[in-house]
Design a protein around this motif. Structure first.
Motif, PDB file in Angstrom:
ATOM      1  N   LYS A  15      34.925  37.579  40.177  1.00 23.57           N
ATOM      2  CA  LYS A  15      34.087  38.025  39.166  1.00 23.57           C
ATOM      3  C   LYS A  15      33.516  39.402  39.423  1.00 23.57           C
ATOM      4  CE  LYS A  15      30.721  36.728  35.611  1.00 23.57           C
ATOM      5  NZ  LYS A  15      29.829  35.761  35.375  1.00 23.57           N
ATOM      6  N   LEU A  16      33.100  39.366  40.600  1.00 24.42           N
ATOM      7  CA  LEU A  16      32.255  40.648  40.948  1.00 24.42           C
ATOM      8  C   LEU A  16      33.723  41.686  41.167  1.00 24.42           C
ATOM      9  CD1 LEU A  16      30.179  42.438  42.202  1.00 24.42           C
ATOM     10  CD2 LEU A  16      30.955  41.625  44.496  1.00 24.42           C
ATOM     11  N   THR A  20      33.671  45.442  38.762  1.00 21.88           N
ATOM     12  CA  THR A  20      33.714  46.729  39.440  1.00 21.88           C
ATOM     13  C   THR A  20      35.012  47.234  38.750  1.00 21.88           C
ATOM     14  OG1 THR A  20      32.426  45.763  41.199  1.00 21.88           O
ATOM     15  CG2 THR A  20      33.610  47.914  41.577  1.00 21.88           C
ATOM     16  N   ALA A  21      35.915  46.782  38.804  1.00 18.03           N
ATOM     17  CA  ALA A  21      37.170  47.296  38.227  1.00 18.03           C
ATOM     18  C   ALA A  21      36.954  47.752  36.592  1.00 18.03           C
ATOM     19  CB  ALA A  21      38.466  46.309  38.304  1.00 18.03           C
ATOM     20  N   LYS A  22      36.444  47.037  35.855  1.00 22.36           N
ATOM     21  CA  LYS A  22      36.396  47.486  34.683  1.00 22.36           C
ATOM     22  C   LYS A  22      35.237  48.737  34.372  1.00 22.36           C
ATOM     23  CE  LYS A  22      35.243  44.191  31.687  1.00 22.36           C
ATOM     24  NZ  LYS A  22      34.741  42.769  31.018  1.00 22.36           N
ATOM     25  N   GLU A  28      37.137  56.349  34.290  1.00 19.85           N
ATOM     26  CA  GLU A  28      38.163  57.468  34.703  1.00 19.85           C
ATOM     27  C   GLU A  28      38.575  58.161  33.143  1.00 19.85           C
ATOM     28  OE1 GLU A  28      42.677  57.075  36.188  1.00 19.85           O
ATOM     29  OE2 GLU A  28      41.905  55.555  34.791  1.00 19.85           O
ATOM     30  N   GLY A  29      38.316  57.538  31.950  1.00 16.45           N
ATOM     31  CA  GLY A  29      38.707  58.240  30.782  1.00 16.45           C
ATOM     32  C   GLY A  29      40.261  58.141  30.502  1.00 16.45           C
ATOM     33  N   LYS A  30      40.815  58.822  29.608  1.00 15.36           N
ATOM     34  CA  LYS A  30      42.144  58.831  29.222  1.00 15.36           C
ATOM     35  C   LYS A  30      43.010  59.333  30.348  1.00 15.36           C
ATOM     36  CE  LYS A  30      41.402  56.964  25.276  1.00 15.36           C
ATOM     37  NZ  LYS A  30      41.892  55.470  25.114  1.00 15.36           N
ATOM     38  N   SER A  31      43.887  58.620  30.581  1.00 16.02           N
ATOM     39  CA  SER A  31      44.905  59.026  31.612  1.00 16.02           C
ATOM     40  C   SER A  31      46.223  58.841  31.098  1.00 16.02           C
ATOM     41  CB  SER A  31      44.820  58.197  32.825  1.00 16.02           C
ATOM     42  OG  SER A  31      45.851  58.718  33.715  1.00 16.02           O
ATOM     43  N   LYS A  32      47.142  59.961  31.365  1.00 15.05           N
ATOM     44  CA  LYS A  32      48.678  60.092  30.908  1.00 15.05           C
ATOM     45  C   LYS A  32      49.193  58.891  31.280  1.00 15.05           C
ATOM     46  CE  LYS A  32      48.762  65.030  29.608  1.00 15.05           C
ATOM     47  NZ  LYS A  32      49.316  66.154  30.170  1.00 15.05           N
ATOM     48  N   VAL A  82      43.060  50.715  41.029  1.00 14.87           N
ATOM     49  CA  VAL A  82      41.883  49.796  41.247  1.00 14.87           C
ATOM     50  C   VAL A  82      42.516  48.248  41.157  1.00 14.87           C
ATOM     51  CG1 VAL A  82      39.953  49.043  39.788  1.00 14.87           C
ATOM     52  CG2 VAL A  82      40.642  51.302  39.465  1.00 14.87           C
ATOM     53  N   PRO A  83      42.215  47.583  42.257  1.00 20.03           N
ATOM     54  CA  PRO A  83      42.674  46.124  42.399  1.00 20.03           C
ATOM     55  C   PRO A  83      41.907  45.331  41.320  1.00 20.03           C
ATOM     56  CG  PRO A  83      41.219  46.666  44.176  1.00 20.03           C
ATOM     57  CD  PRO A  83      41.548  48.011  43.521  1.00 20.03           C
TER      58      PRO A  83
END
Length: 104
Positions: A15-16, A20-22, A28-32, A82-83
């Protein structure tokens, strides 16, 4: 003290990690370029009586090795990986028994 914290089974580490990943993905914002990645790696371990180790075929070396098979699921973009989740697999071949069962 750090190893004591990492060895605590009463904490919900999955859960942690997901929380953290979320947070990292939102920052990060929008990535292509974005992708979900599944990776199956064999982590070689050494030791005569190391618990939780078994025989796995390592495709990189082309031979069987003693270790742990780790399945990882993650989010990859052009700037980061991000794992999201991980799982250890212990096969039945030459498996070294665990000294005690995990509580999860």
């Amino acid at each position: 003290m750090l190893y004591d914290l990492l060895n605590r089974e009463d904490l919900n580490w999955r859960k942690l990690q997901l929380y953290t990943a979320k947070k990292l993905i939102k920052q990060e914002g929008k990535s292509k370029a974005r992708a979900l990645v599944v990776d199956d790696s064999v982590k070689q371990r050494r030791g005569k009586k190391m618990p939780g180790v078994s025989s796995h075929f390592d495709h990189l070396t082309g031979r069987c090795v003693m270790g742990q098979q780790v399945l990882s699921f993650g989010y990859a973009s052009d700037s980061q990986f991000v794992p999201l989740d991980n799982e250890l697999f212990i096969s039945q071949t030459k498996a070294q028994p665990l000294t005690h069962k995990f509580k999860d």
